[in-house]
Design a protein around this motif. Structure first.
Motif, mmCIF file in Angstrom:
data_model
loop_
_atom_site.group_PDB
_atom_site.id
_atom_site.type_symbol
_atom_site.label_atom_id
_atom_site.label_comp_id
_atom_site.label_asym_id
_atom_site.label_seq_id
_atom_site.Cartn_x
_atom_site.Cartn_y
_atom_site.Cartn_z
ATOM 1 N N MET A 172 18.995 24.879 18.397
ATOM 2 C CA MET A 172 18.346 24.832 17.109
ATOM 3 C C MET A 172 17.085 25.679 17.159
ATOM 4 N N GLU A 173 16.910 26.382 16.107
ATOM 5 C CA GLU A 173 15.690 27.168 16.001
ATOM 6 C C GLU A 173 14.587 26.252 15.488
ATOM 7 N N THR A 206 12.765 26.383 12.926
ATOM 8 C CA THR A 206 12.872 26.108 11.500
ATOM 9 C C THR A 206 13.938 25.056 11.241
ATOM 10 N N ASP A 207 15.031 25.072 12.020
ATOM 11 C CA ASP A 207 16.064 24.051 11.875
ATOM 12 C C ASP A 207 15.520 22.676 12.261
ATOM 13 N N ILE A 254 13.324 21.504 9.479
ATOM 14 C CA ILE A 254 14.145 21.068 8.346
ATOM 15 C C ILE A 254 14.730 19.693 8.619
ATOM 16 N N GLU A 255 15.209 19.460 9.826
ATOM 17 C CA GLU A 255 15.788 18.161 10.181
ATOM 18 C C GLU A 255 14.724 17.062 10.130
ATOM 19 N N LYS A 313 14.089 16.344 6.561
ATOM 20 C CA LYS A 313 15.198 15.570 5.995
ATOM 21 C C LYS A 313 15.083 14.100 6.399
#
Length: 90
Positions: free
Chosen positions: A1-2, A4-5, A8-9, A12
């Motif tokens: 995962m980057e 940014t991912d 985002i997680e 979320k």
């Protein structure tokens, strides 16, 4: 995962937790509204009963007043009868 991912997680996850918190708060608000409604209903019932109690107290007061006036009249009549009996000799 980057990165940014991951961000985002995490966001979320925060969003999902907030949704759960909002749902709990909504349920709490519903319960509070029910309590407020019951309290208002209770206050109306108590006010109604209080009016009835006041009316009953006034009735008792009036009856006692009437009774006292009658007692005074009876006492007056008894005094007058005693005076008449004394004069007549009986």
């Amino acid at each position: 995962m980057e990165p940014t991912d991951v961000t985002i997680e995490v966001l979320k996850g925060i969003r999902d937790e907030l949704r759960g918190t909002n749902a709990r708060l909504d349920a709490t608000n519903v319960r509070l509204e029910r309590v407020e409604r019951r309290q208002a209903d209770t206050e109306v019932r108590l006010a109604t009963e209080l009016v009835a109690v006041v009316d009953a107290v006034h009735e008792v007061r009036d009856l006692l007043r009437d009774d006292r006036q009658l007692r005074d009249r009876v006492a007056d009549h008894e005094r007058r009868l005693t005076a008449v009996e004394t004069r007549v000799g009986g």
